[in-house]
Design an enzyme around this catalytic site. Structure first.
Site, short mmCIF file in Angstrom:
data_model
loop_
_atom_site.label_atom_id
_atom_site.label_comp_id
_atom_site.label_asym_id
_atom_site.label_seq_id
_atom_site.Cartn_x
_atom_site.Cartn_y
_atom_site.Cartn_z
N HIS A 1 0.84 -1.20 0.00
CA HIS A 1 0.00 0.00 0.00
C HIS A 1 0.87 1.25 0.00
O HIS A 1 0.53 2.26 -0.62
CB HIS A 1 -0.92 -0.03 1.22
CG HIS A 1 -1.87 1.12 1.29
ND1 HIS A 1 -2.11 1.83 2.44
CD2 HIS A 1 -2.64 1.71 0.34
CE1 HIS A 1 -2.98 2.78 2.21
NE2 HIS A 1 -3.32 2.73 0.94
N GLU B 1 1.73 2.09 -3.51
CA GLU B 1 0.63 2.72 -4.25
C GLU B 1 0.70 4.24 -4.13
O GLU B 1 0.47 4.97 -5.09
CB GLU B 1 -0.71 2.21 -3.73
CG GLU B 1 -1.90 2.85 -4.43
CD GLU B 1 -3.17 2.80 -3.62
OE1 GLU B 1 -3.90 3.81 -3.57
OE2 GLU B 1 -3.44 1.74 -3.03
N HIS B 2 1.03 4.71 -2.94
CA HIS B 2 1.15 6.16 -2.72
C HIS B 2 2.44 6.71 -3.34
O HIS B 2 2.44 7.75 -4.00
CB HIS B 2 1.16 6.45 -1.22
CG HIS B 2 -0.19 6.34 -0.57
ND1 HIS B 2 -0.82 7.41 0.02
CD2 HIS B 2 -1.03 5.29 -0.43
CE1 HIS B 2 -1.99 7.02 0.51
NE2 HIS B 2 -2.13 5.74 0.25
N GLU C 1 -5.17 7.82 6.80
CA GLU C 1 -6.12 6.99 6.05
C GLU C 1 -6.60 5.81 6.90
O GLU C 1 -7.80 5.49 6.93
CB GLU C 1 -5.47 6.48 4.76
CG GLU C 1 -6.38 5.66 3.88
CD GLU C 1 -5.68 5.17 2.61
OE1 GLU C 1 -6.33 4.42 1.86
OE2 GLU C 1 -4.52 5.53 2.38
#
Length: 442
Positions: free
Chosen positions: A70, A73-74, A150
């Site tokens: 993840h 992804e950023h 998040e």
């Protein structure tokens, strides 16, 4: 140059497959390096959605790398050797395009929707991100804070908490049971070197699938992909095969434990409850039967859960059933949100509706309605290029079988009453997990 195209479909190798809807044509190529390209050319469309699918998800994280998928992804949007983060953002904004990404348990996708004339730009930018991300240490620390926010946002949503806790309770210690986005502890702990290692290990030609749908020329896209990946420094060995699809052997038997009951304290006004068990894998032939079962049990306003728990008894605003499949295993569950004082009654009703389905099956009227709901929903859901692109990418990475829309509809229509009851009996007979999230005593 033209590319030879063995299809993952019911057609013969080297052929083209017509999807059967207004002349759309699906093609597949394996490029040097083992890169796979799939396209669905849709005549008359001026837009194209293109996605770079990498066959790595949170399931693939080893010790010390938890949360790295993840994180990437950023970070891939934060700059490359050729582009800053602003350059990447401006490239899409100045042509009215949209770009985003999504991380799953078994794959990650970076995608964009643009005009067909801007597709070469989108391919170049996304390929640059995939091949040449900087993974800058300062940017990583900035994004560490963003990801923690998040996670905190998701943790404030009790239904999200219920689903995360349910997956972990059903799948246990298997990596599929971990949250896709990581935990606060794993995100705080993962160092830049581990994220970089995860990137280098998994972002490789043999793991990459490029899918595009809309106004796209397959041969031109293949050439653009080869050029863009080469510009990013990837060596594309003409003899290298794609990475084999995961067989899921490590997940077979996962969750074969006894019944589990879990309560999670949250100071909220409504309790959230999920009851369920291990489901079936993403490639299981019974997945079409499960979709019909799911529609009849909790897939709409006419479903049994909605009618019994909401319409008849007024115990919940939201109630439904759900299923998710992975390589080797899956989960199946029934959800409801209700007043904390009614949670035991609602939990019992969820279980009794599953048992009633297992004991008596569904009626012919329910079967007809569920099949119609699924067929209509499938066709309507594929009206946009993004859905078509996702169908291509997931078919390549997950099942290795690309069905035409007509074939998919035929599979749904072939489900029988006996099929549904047999699968319902199997699911109902498995050890049940119950997760409740609400203002219960800690």
């Amino acid at each position: 140059m033209p590319w030879n195209l063995p299809l993952i479909a019911s057609g013969e190798p080297g052929s083209e497959l017509t999807a059967g809807q207004e002349g759309a044509v699906i093609r597949r190529s394996v490029l040097p390096g083992g890169v796979r390209v799939l396209t669905e050319s849709m005549p008359g469309l001026r837009s194209t959605t293109v996605g770079a699918w990498v066959g790595v998800g949170s399931r693939d994280e080893t010790d010390g790398h938890h949360g790295a998928t993840h994180f990437l992804e950023h970070l891939l949007f934060k700059g490359t050797a050729r582009r800053s983060a602003m350059d990447i953002a401006e490239a899409f904004d100045e042509v009215g395009g949209e770009a985003n990404a999504a991380t799953g348990k078994e794959h990650t996708c970076y995608y964009a929707r643009v005009l067909d004339t801007d597709l070469p730009m989108a391919v170049d930018v996304i390929s640059d991100m995939v091949t040449s991300a900087s993974i800058d240490a300062d940017e990583l620390e900035t994004e560490r804070g963003v990801i923690l926010e998040e996670i905190a946002m998701n943790d404030d949503d009790p239904s999200d908490v219920a689903h995360e806790e349910f997956a972990q309770a059903v799948l246990g210690d298997h990596p599929l049971g971990r949250p896709i986005g990581g935990t606060p502890a794993s995100i705080q702990a993962v160092p830049r070197d581990a994220v970089w290692e995860h990137y280098q290990w998994h972002y490789r030609p043999e793991t990459l699938v490029v899918a595009a749908a809309g106004g796209v020329d397959h041969d031109a896209l293949c050439t653009q992909v080869v050029d863009a990946l080469g510009a990013g420094g990837w060596e594309l060995d003409p003899s290298a095969p794609p990475r084999a699809r995961r067989d899921g052997a490590d997940a077979v038997g996962v969750g074969a434990h006894g019944a589990v009951e879990l309560e999670v304290h949250r100071p909220v006004e409504q309790a959230n409850v999920i009851l369920g068990s291990v489901g079936i894998s993403a490639s299981d032939d019974r997945r079409f039967t499960l979709s019909v079962l799911n529609a009849a049990l909790g897939g709409g306003m006419s479903s049994r859960l909605f009618q019994e728990i909401r319409e008849k008894r007024g115990l919940a605003y939201s109630t439904y059933s759900f299923a998710s499949g992975h390589a080797g295993t899956g989960v199946f569950g029934l959800y409801a949100g209700c007043t904390p004082g009614k949670v035991d009654e609602v939990t019992a009703l969820l279980g009794s509706e599953l048992d009633r389905l297992a004991d008596g099956g569904i009626t012919q009227a329910e079967l007809t309605r569920s099949v119609g709901q699924l067929c209509g929903g499938m066709v309507l859901g594929l009206e946009d290029t993004g859905s078509r692109m996702s169908r291509l990418g997931k078919s390549e990475l997950v099942s290795g079988e690309l069905l035409s829309i007509a074939e998919s509809l035929d599979r749904i229509r072939s489900v029988t009453l006996e099929d549904v009851q047999t699968l319902a009996s199997e699911l109902a007979g498995r050890p049940r997990t119950v997760v409740r999230v609400g203002p219960f005593a800690a």
